[in-house]
Design an enzyme around this catalytic site. Structure first.
Site, PDB file in Angstrom:
ATOM      1  CD  GLU A 187      -2.090  -6.419   4.656  1.00 52.37           C
ATOM      2  OE1 GLU A 187      -1.737  -6.718   3.494  1.00 52.37           O
ATOM      3  OE2 GLU A 187      -2.149  -5.242   5.062  1.00 52.37           O
ATOM      4  CB  CYS A 221      -0.998  -0.031   1.149  1.00 49.39           C
ATOM      5  SG  CYS A 221      -2.367   1.129   0.883  1.00 49.39           S
ATOM      6  CG  HIS A 272      -4.030  -3.584   2.258  1.00 49.58           C
ATOM      7  ND1 HIS A 272      -3.133  -3.212   3.220  1.00 49.58           N
ATOM      8  CD2 HIS A 272      -4.576  -2.436   1.777  1.00 49.58           C
ATOM      9  CE1 HIS A 272      -3.127  -1.895   3.338  1.00 49.58           C
ATOM     10  NE2 HIS A 272      -3.995  -1.394   2.472  1.00 49.58           N
TER      11      HIS A 272
END
Lengths: 255, 210
Positions: free
Chosen positions: B193, B83, B191
């Protein structure tokens, strides 16, 4: 290439437990928000929202723990709302593992809270939660309420939404108090009215009763749809909502 | 094969819980630290980042982040930016009229996307090169984005014998850089994650390159 419309289950949490009937058959503990969150994750939920319905000081620390444990095995964005009053509240929730924080009444009392939060953490973490009912008392016919819809303010819902975006809200959660609990579908006029003024993503909430209720909310301009009881009752799976949205030609994320 | 070690660079940026857990789930031993030696020695360094470009740069500069990253790259030690952790790899970022110098690993400017609705928030598909290593098996998956700013141009030319960078694009209002694989330096605007199982597999692909 297009952005998928998001389907977001919402869990009401108090004292570390899910309140409101959750009725999944395969759950060991239907009241555990961490396990329920995991179930929705596996069902293909695009995001999750926890609403801290009690938000007392004691309950707060329990909530941080719930958020932290959820973020350990649920790899989708997590929004936490309810009782957020200060920039520090936001900081603690983000540090616990929340990706976004929902702000409601505290911003009505003190609008600068919105610019304080977005100035510190960015607009992308800030969801303005709007509990809206129809009322002749405002120009648009929509008024902002507090206390779960029981108390009307003097704020025109559309003007408040516009101002909140200027102050730094990165997303609007539009909850229709009139439609909430009816299972008659979303308030489409309200969604369309907010969409018309909003430059940030709009989440439609309140009123979903059947799989078929979601596509009209997207047609009215919502970027995402949020529901609670329809998912908790086990009547409808997240994946079934997505299948119906896809049938209407809307892009969805499939597992 | 022993587990790879990854340091999540702890320079005071937002939510890193999921990043740590996701990289662990992908198969690495993860440590959250800003210790220079540990940052230098780990098999991989993950640079997270949320919030404003200027704030992230300020936080990075406060802990010699640029030097730590430069040294790793000079020794071909892998780095993954996520990001705003990707955005700062470019020359500069322009947010709200403020022009902030980035780490300058790549030429180009990060600026506000030209789109009717911002932030770009949600699951979008990506256009990855066929021979992408990080998107191996993931070309048809969606990934979770949340940002208003991005690099919309890629101008870095690399001369042989170095392999050409692999650039992955996405679109929101306009085309922007969604991920880069450039030797030891990789980065994603989305992202991983927060991108469900697809994100975990992406991280596995990255770990396999360490």
């Amino acid at each position: 290439m297009t952005l998928a419309v998001r389907v977001i289950p919402c869990l009401d949490v108090a004292d570390g437990r899910v309140v409101k009937g959750v009725n999944f058959r395969d759950l060991r503990d239907a009241g555990d928000p961490v396990e329920l969150a995991r179930q929705y994750y596996l069902q293909g939920a695009d995001e999750l929202t926890f609403l801290d319905v009690k938000a007392t000081v004691d309950n707060r620390s329990t909530m941080y723990d719930v958020v932290a444990r959820t973020a350990e095995n649920v790899f989708i964005p997590l929004t936490v709302g309810g009782g957020v009053r200060t920039v520090d509240d936001v900081g603690r929730l983000l540090a616990s593992g929340a990706d976004k924080v929902g702000v409601n009444s505290a911003a009505i009392a003190r609008p600068e809270l919105l610019s304080d939060i977005s100035g510190r953490y960015g607009a992308q973490v800030l969801v303005l939660s709007l509990d809206i009912t129809r009322s002749p008392s405002t120009r648009s016919g929509f008024v902002v309420t507090t206390h779960g819809g029981r108390q009307e303010t003097t704020l025109d819902a559309l003007e408040w939404a516009k101002r909140a975006i200027e102050l730094g809200a990165g997303e609007l959660l539009v909850n229709s108090i009139d439609a909430d609990g009816t299972k008659d579908g979303f308030d489409l006029e309200l969604v369309a009215a907010i969409r018309a003024l909003s430059s940030v993503p709009v989440i439609a909430s309140g009123g979903a009763g059947r799989v078929e209720d979601f596509a009209p909310a997207i047609a009215a301009g919502a970027d995402a749809v949020l529901a609670a009881s329809i998912f908790h009752s086990g009547e409808v799976l997240v994946s079934e909502v997505k299948t119906d949205l896809a049938r209407h030609g809307y892009p969805v994320r499939t597992l | 094969m022993s587990r790879k070690t990854v340091v999540v660079f702890d320079y005071g940026t937002g939510n890193i819980h999921s990043a740590i857990k996701a990289v662990e789930l992908a198969g690495a031993t993860v440590e959250l630290t800003r210790d220079k030696q540990k940052c230098a020695q780990a098999d991989g360094l993950l640079v997270p980042g949320v919030g404003a470009f200027a704030a992230v740069m300020e936080a990075l500069n406060a802990v010699d982040g640029g030097e730590i990253i430069d040294r790793r790259l000079a020794g071909s030690r892998p780095v993954l930016g996520i990001c705003v952790g990707m955005q700062v790899m470019f020359e500069n970022g322009v947010e709200g009229g403020v022009d902030t110098q980035g780490l300058g690993e790549w030429p180009g400017t990060v600026r506000k996307l030209n789109a009717p609705i911002l932030p770009h928030m949600g699951w979008n598909n990506i256009d990855a090169p066929k021979d992408s290593v990080l998107f191996d098996g993931l070309h048809d998956e969606r990934f979770y984005f949340v940002h208003s700013f991005a690099a919309t141009d890629w101008t870095l030319d690399v001369m042989p014998p170095f392999p050409a960078p692999k650039v992955t694009w996405a679109e929101h209002g306009e085309r922007f850089v969604a991920a880069v694989e450039n030797g030891p330096l990789c980065a994603t605007q989305f992202h991983p994650e927060k991108s469900g199982e697809a994100g975990i597999r992406f991280l596995k692909n990255w770990l396999a390159t360490l």
